[in-house]
Motif scaffolding. Structure first.
Motif, mmCIF file in Angstrom:
data_model
loop_
_atom_site.group_PDB
_atom_site.id
_atom_site.type_symbol
_atom_site.label_atom_id
_atom_site.label_comp_id
_atom_site.label_asym_id
_atom_site.label_seq_id
_atom_site.Cartn_x
_atom_site.Cartn_y
_atom_site.Cartn_z
ATOM 1 N N TYR A 206 47.871 25.707 41.677
ATOM 2 C CA TYR A 206 47.952 25.753 40.211
ATOM 3 C C TYR A 206 46.576 26.090 39.632
ATOM 4 O O TYR A 206 46.449 26.874 38.691
ATOM 5 C CB TYR A 206 48.466 24.435 39.659
ATOM 6 C CG TYR A 206 49.337 24.568 38.426
ATOM 7 C CD1 TYR A 206 49.340 25.715 37.659
ATOM 8 C CD2 TYR A 206 50.159 23.533 38.035
ATOM 9 C CE1 TYR A 206 50.144 25.837 36.539
ATOM 10 C CE2 TYR A 206 50.972 23.647 36.911
ATOM 11 C CZ TYR A 206 50.960 24.800 36.177
ATOM 12 O OH TYR A 206 51.747 24.920 35.069
ATOM 13 N N ALA A 207 45.529 25.504 40.203
ATOM 14 C CA ALA A 207 44.173 25.829 39.766
ATOM 15 C C ALA A 207 43.840 27.289 40.066
ATOM 16 O O ALA A 207 43.187 27.965 39.260
ATOM 17 C CB ALA A 207 43.174 24.903 40.455
ATOM 18 N N GLU A 208 44.321 27.782 41.210
ATOM 19 C CA GLU A 208 44.112 29.194 41.535
ATOM 20 C C GLU A 208 44.838 30.091 40.532
ATOM 21 O O GLU A 208 44.327 31.147 40.149
ATOM 22 C CB GLU A 208 44.617 29.491 42.955
ATOM 23 C CG GLU A 208 44.385 30.913 43.390
ATOM 24 C CD GLU A 208 44.911 31.198 44.784
ATOM 25 O OE1 GLU A 208 45.065 32.403 45.091
ATOM 26 O OE2 GLU A 208 45.167 30.265 45.552
ATOM 27 N N ASN B 45 37.798 27.018 33.032
ATOM 28 C CA ASN B 45 37.645 25.613 32.660
ATOM 29 C C ASN B 45 38.890 24.805 33.005
ATOM 30 O O ASN B 45 38.798 23.671 33.475
ATOM 31 C CB ASN B 45 37.346 25.473 31.161
ATOM 32 C CG ASN B 45 35.959 25.944 30.820
ATOM 33 O OD1 ASN B 45 35.050 25.860 31.633
ATOM 34 N ND2 ASN B 45 35.786 26.451 29.621
ATOM 35 N N ARG B 46 40.048 25.374 32.779
ATOM 36 C CA ARG B 46 41.303 24.691 33.113
ATOM 37 C C ARG B 46 41.410 24.497 34.625
ATOM 38 O O ARG B 46 41.864 23.466 35.106
ATOM 39 C CB ARG B 46 42.490 25.505 32.581
ATOM 40 C CG ARG B 46 43.814 24.887 32.827
ATOM 41 C CD ARG B 46 44.040 23.697 31.890
ATOM 42 N NE ARG B 46 45.360 23.167 32.137
ATOM 43 C CZ ARG B 46 45.606 21.920 32.491
ATOM 44 N NH1 ARG B 46 44.631 21.053 32.587
ATOM 45 N NH2 ARG B 46 46.828 21.524 32.731
ATOM 46 N N SER B 47 40.971 25.478 35.372
ATOM 47 C CA SER B 47 40.968 25.386 36.826
ATOM 48 C C SER B 47 40.054 24.249 37.302
ATOM 49 O O SER B 47 40.425 23.474 38.184
ATOM 50 C CB SER B 47 40.507 26.721 37.414
ATOM 51 O OG SER B 47 40.501 26.687 38.808
ATOM 52 N N GLN C 227 31.064 27.914 38.549
ATOM 53 C CA GLN C 227 30.103 28.997 38.344
ATOM 54 C C GLN C 227 30.610 29.993 37.306
ATOM 55 O O GLN C 227 29.855 30.445 36.453
ATOM 56 C CB GLN C 227 29.827 29.716 39.661
ATOM 57 C CG GLN C 227 29.008 28.898 40.630
ATOM 58 C CD GLN C 227 28.883 29.561 41.981
ATOM 59 O OE1 GLN C 227 29.602 30.507 42.303
ATOM 60 N NE2 GLN C 227 27.974 29.059 42.800
ATOM 61 N N LYS C 228 31.878 30.332 37.384
ATOM 62 C CA LYS C 228 32.452 31.272 36.416
ATOM 63 C C LYS C 228 32.500 30.676 35.017
ATOM 64 O O LYS C 228 32.262 31.368 34.036
ATOM 65 C CB LYS C 228 33.869 31.677 36.830
ATOM 66 C CG LYS C 228 33.934 32.505 38.063
ATOM 67 C CD LYS C 228 33.775 33.941 37.726
ATOM 68 C CE LYS C 228 34.083 34.790 38.947
ATOM 69 N NZ LYS C 228 34.084 36.187 38.649
ATOM 70 N N SER C 229 32.812 29.377 34.923
ATOM 71 C CA SER C 229 32.950 28.768 33.598
ATOM 72 C C SER C 229 31.602 28.581 32.912
ATOM 73 O O SER C 229 31.554 28.474 31.691
ATOM 74 C CB SER C 229 33.691 27.431 33.690
ATOM 75 O OG SER C 229 32.918 26.481 34.378
#
Length: 194
Positions: free
Chosen positions: A110-112, A121-123, A154-156
């Motif tokens: 689900y995180a993926e 951020n949700r992930s 890192q992405k967020s």
């Protein structure tokens, strides 16, 4: 015999021999067709070979044998997402979480889903919550979850917007360009202000 074939199949897959793994998983499926693990193994071989149609077929076969087999449902959700079928993907992942709310693999997939959609951020929220709670997963799944958590963090960090914008603010911005009561339009369609 069944578990030995599964173990040898996954060992072949780790060694980089998908053909031998496929043979082992097919033998396991023939020996005990009422168990979904062999069909899931076949799906993992096809996933390794980037063969999406065969992966989906094997995952659906595993779910036809056991509709509550969470790994197959979670991976099927991601396969649907890869096909840009967002609604079906979210339905499969939500059902996996509903069927087994403490399954770390379901939370990971689900995180993926959110990660692939760009909602980093949700992930991060899903992974942090699921890693803190009791999950009873093996080390490999925990390592995958932690790796995705690091990538999502890192992405967020690069995202400035932390929340969705309030649509009422957008209306104030565009209010200047919208005709108001009392404004008249000319024959050209232009608005004349009084």
């Amino acid at each position: 015999m069944y578990t030995d074939l599964l173990d040898k199949g996954y060992a072949s897959l780790r060694r980089g021999d998908p053909d031998a793994a496929l043979i082992r998983f097919r033998h396991a499926a023939e020996s005990e067709p009422e168990r979904p693990q062999a069909y899931f193994g076949i799906a993992m071989v096809y996933l390794e070979q980037d063969s999406s149609d065969e992966t989906v077929n094997a995952l659906e076969t595993a779910l036809s044998v056991d509709p509550f087999y969470i790994p197959a449902r979670a991976y099927l959700g991601i396969e649907y997402l890869k096909r840009y079928d967002v609604v079906r993907a979210e339905e499969e992942l939500a059902r996996a979480l509903k069927d087994e709310p403490t399954n770390l693999l379901a939370h990971l997939k689900y995180a993926e889903f959110y990660y692939r959609m760009g909602f980093y951020n949700r992930s991060v929220e899903i992974l942090e919550r699921s890693l803190k709670g009791p999950h009873g997963s093996n080390e490999h799944v925990v390592a995958m979850a932690r790796q995705l958590l690091v990538q999502a963090r890192q992405k967020s960090k690069n995202i400035v917007l932390r929340e969705l914008p309030d649509p009422r603010r957008w209306l104030r911005l565009f209010a200047r360009f919208m005709p108001r009561k009392g404004d008249e339009t000319t024959g050209t369609g232009q608005v004349e202000m009084r």
